[in-house]
Design a protein around this motif. Structure first.
Motif, short mmCIF file in Angstrom:
data_model
loop_
_atom_site.label_atom_id
_atom_site.label_comp_id
_atom_site.label_asym_id
_atom_site.label_seq_id
_atom_site.Cartn_x
_atom_site.Cartn_y
_atom_site.Cartn_z
N THR A 82 -6.19 4.21 -5.86
CA THR A 82 -6.00 5.30 -5.03
C THR A 82 -4.59 6.16 -5.51
O THR A 82 -4.67 7.45 -5.96
N PRO A 83 -3.40 5.61 -5.82
CA PRO A 83 -2.53 6.50 -6.35
C PRO A 83 -2.26 6.91 -7.65
O PRO A 83 -1.61 7.63 -7.88
N TYR A 113 -2.01 13.32 1.42
CA TYR A 113 -2.45 13.24 -0.20
C TYR A 113 -3.45 14.08 -0.33
O TYR A 113 -3.34 14.88 -1.51
N SER A 140 0.37 11.51 -4.91
CA SER A 140 0.90 10.36 -4.23
C SER A 140 2.17 9.87 -3.91
O SER A 140 2.63 9.29 -3.10
N GLU A 184 4.27 4.26 -7.56
CA GLU A 184 3.34 4.81 -8.58
C GLU A 184 3.52 6.18 -8.62
O GLU A 184 3.36 6.66 -9.70
N GLY A 220 -10.25 4.93 -1.36
CA GLY A 220 -9.21 4.43 -0.83
C GLY A 220 -8.96 3.98 0.77
O GLY A 220 -8.07 3.27 1.24
N TRP A 252 0.63 -1.15 0.03
CA TRP A 252 -0.17 0.02 0.01
C TRP A 252 1.02 1.32 -0.03
O TRP A 252 0.68 2.05 -0.76
N ILE A 289 -3.75 -2.42 -5.06
CA ILE A 289 -3.16 -1.03 -4.59
C ILE A 289 -3.30 -0.11 -5.74
O ILE A 289 -3.29 1.15 -5.51
N GLN A 290 -3.33 -0.61 -7.09
CA GLN A 290 -3.48 0.40 -8.10
C GLN A 290 -4.58 0.86 -8.32
O GLN A 290 -5.38 0.68 -9.20
N SER A 296 2.68 2.45 -3.22
CA SER A 296 1.98 3.92 -3.89
C SER A 296 3.13 4.99 -3.97
O SER A 296 2.93 5.84 -4.98
N SER A 326 2.35 9.36 0.27
CA SER A 326 2.79 7.86 0.51
C SER A 326 3.94 8.09 1.12
O SER A 326 4.46 7.18 2.07
#
Length: 621
Positions: A154-155, A252, A265, A118, A210, A111, A151-152, A115, A269
């Motif tokens: 929210t970020p 965020y 992100s 990402e 998220g 997570w 996890i792909q 993130s 993160s």
């Protein structure tokens, strides 16, 4: 031609993309040239757009594709440089001593660190970094892939320092007359001025969606791969999971509001990673009880079915008869199987772990320094521009600012990393060659996908006097769906990302369509575009391209269909919840807050609360 007929014809390019990529399973490098031909023929013969305008739109698309490839190359180059220097191995290794509990490890690595990757690199990079790391920590390859895909969401909207918004949405909206008029009337000035406020809307929607992703992540893992096969084992760490979610989401949202799309992100993160790591080490928010319970243990590797993949454990964790010792199973594993080419020999020093994070910290500092208006760097970098005005004598224009693109910062920091780590020539060569090869693989698809989108967007002023294709689609949606559209807007964005393989491309293709639909419904169109961006991010969980890449990394080629079936419910939940929130927001002024969107949102959240309460009751017996 009727509204319905125009809308159906405008859907043909999208239908071609879906059919070739998903139905016929063609690779993007083969499918997208065909889809470009489809939209060119549609624009030329049915919309009767001038061929010079079609060519100009295609050339503008090529320029945008080159910008994207430049960003991709820079992001991958930084990752490869850190890998070859040994810094990435140290970053990975630094996680293993934080906590022995598999559930908390999963939250921190997948997570938060996922993130961060990402936010820094985007374009499927979490699969290349997080999936191997989890396998090295002892997770089954199938569990690692599922975690990397879940996890792909929210970020992703702010991945690769905001590329889906800065390139995807900005290019999709372009200089459309309706967009410019709205921007002027709302006081934004131009399209660029809207992006910060759009980013804030996107972040708010993601904050709702998220919040439960870390809890879903651990619960699915313990249910499918835990030694007890229990959903309750994952739900037992709900306090820590929610804490980890909001440790990232609060900064965020704040960064989206204060600084715009480049930082949510990346910065959220990083802040969350620091806060949650400290909490896990000190046993806060249930971390101590979780580690002591032993309920986060995974199934023994010798009991893994073949569909889970092969164990990534080092020989040190295996007994002489091939079975894993209990202490080895519970202890964190080093992810470094051998020294990297430029990594200093011997035991890493504390300063080495600090230096490993320095390149990403430099990236963050440079991004802030070049994006803040009060500093001179932004104006200086943007002064180096390549204008392409009235291409081929048409109204299509494009200006490129190469030094201002994030790719320039990535390349600069990569060069600094070479000095910091005193890399050998062979390691530098490998980093650049591998990055060039990876970028080249993406080039064929992009150099046709982006021109296809540009022809789709610039299909106006044709002799047939039809509305441009996104507007024709918007008219059809208003006719077919009406006021219920916000509930479906996220699904369109998600399916676009799943098919096209990119949230950026999905936003590029559908942003104007979503904007015009909002105008036709007489609601705030930025909220509808925000729903598009959020749905496009969630669609990465079922993106065929990402699943194939993650499966290949984990040695699970051929199981892509199984993975998508398991991540599909997460996508549907995320898209429906954020769509319901968006519906409640856009219609509150006319329908009040007690509308269908609010009811759906409350029902979904209450159902989750009921599951948590029931699990707590069962555990207390």
């Amino acid at each position: 031609m009727s509204v319905t007929a125009q809308a159906l014809l405008a859907m043909l390019p999208l239908f071609a993309v879906a059919t070739l990529l998903v139905g016929m399973r063609w690779p993007a490098s083969r499918a997208m040239p065909v889809c470009w031909i489809v939209v060119v023929l549609l624009a030329g013969f049915l919309w009767q757009v001038a061929w010079s305008q079609i060519a100009a739109a295609s050339l503008a698309g090529l320029l945008i594709a080159l910008e994207l490839l430049y960003i991709i190359f820079g992001a991958i180059l930084l990752l490869q440089t850190l890998r070859q220097s040994g810094a990435m191995q140290l970053i990975q290794q630094s996680f293993v001593s934080i906590t022995p509990d598999r559930r908390l490890q999963l939250i921190i690595v997948a997570w938060l660190f996922g993130s961060f990757i990402e936010g820094a690199a985007g374009f499927g990079s979490p699969a290349a970094i997080v999936v191997p790391l989890l396998i090295g920590l002892g997770y089954p390859p199938l569990a690692a892939v599922l975690a990397g895909m879940i996890i792909q969401s929210t970020p992703v909207s702010f991945g690769a320092v905001g590329t889906p918004i800065l390139v995807g949405v900005a290019t999709g909206l372009g200089n459309d007359a309706d967009v410019m008029q709205y921007a002027a009337q709302a006081g934004f000035g131009d399209t660029a001025g809207m992006l910060r406020w759009l980013s804030w809307r996107v972040a708010v929607l993601h904050a709702v969606g998220g919040t439960l992703i870390p809890l879903f992540l651990v619960s699915i893992t313990t249910r499918m791969f835990g030694i007890n096969r229990s959903l309750l084992d994952g739900l037992a760490v709900w306090k820590f999971a929610l804490f980890a979610a909001w440790a990232m989401i609060i900064p965020y949202v704040a960064l989206a509001f204060c600084l715009g799309p480049e930082f949510p992100s990346l910065g959220g993160s990083l802040i969350g990673l620091a806060v949650v790591s400290v909490a896990a080490r000190r046993g806060w928010w249930g971390a101590r009880e979780a580690a002591a319970s032993g309920r986060g243990e995974l199934e023994l590797p010798e009991n893994w079915p073949s569909s889970w993949g092969k164990s990534g454990l080092s020989p040190a964790g295996i007994q002489g008869d091939g079975s894993e010792t209990r202490s080895a199973r519970n202890a964190p594993r080093s992810v470094v199987s051998s020294a990297a080419p430029s990594m200093p020999s011997g035991r890493p020093r504390r300063v080495d772990y600090v230096l490993a994070w320095v390149p990403y910290l430099i990236v963050a500092v440079l991004l802030v320094a070049t994006r803040v208006d009060v500093l001179p760097l932004k104006a200086w970098l943007k002064s180096f521009s390549i204008p392409m005005t009235q291409i081929l004598g048409t109204s299509v224009s494009r200006t490129s600012e190469p030094l201002y693109l994030p790719g320039s910062i990535f390349i600069l920091v990569s060069l600094l990393s070479i000095i910091i780590w005193r890399m050998r020539a062979s390691a530098i060569y490998s980093a650049w060659i591998d990055s060039a090869r990876t970028t080249l693989k993406a080039s064929t698809a992009l150099v046709f996908t982006v021109p296809m989108v540009q022809v789709f967007i610039n299909s106006h002023d044709g002799a047939a006097e039809y509305s441009k294709m996104p507007l024709a689609l918007a008219a059809g949606v208003e006719y077919w769906v009406g006021q219920g559209w916000p509930l479906l807007a996220t699904f369109v964005g998600g399916l676009g990302a799943a098919v096209a393989g990119s949230n950026t491309v999905s936003n590029m293709m559908f942003a104007l369509f979503q904007f015009e639909t909002g105008l036709r419904l007489q609601v705030d169109p930025l909220w509808v575009v925000a729903l598009q961006a959020v749905g496009g991010a969630a669609g990465n969980a079922i993106c065929v391209h990402n699943v194939v890449a993650a499966s290949a990394v984990a040695g699970l080629a051929g199981q892509e269909g199984i993975i998508i079936r398991k991540t599909l419910p997460i996508f549907v939940w995320y898209a429906l919840l954020t769509g319901a929130v968006g519906y409640a927001i856009v219609w509150y002024s006319t329908k009040g807050w007690l509308n269908s969107g609010t009811l759906i949102t409350v029902a979904m959240l209450l159902s989750g609360l009921v599951v948590l309460l029931r699990s707590q009751a069962i555990q207390s017996r």
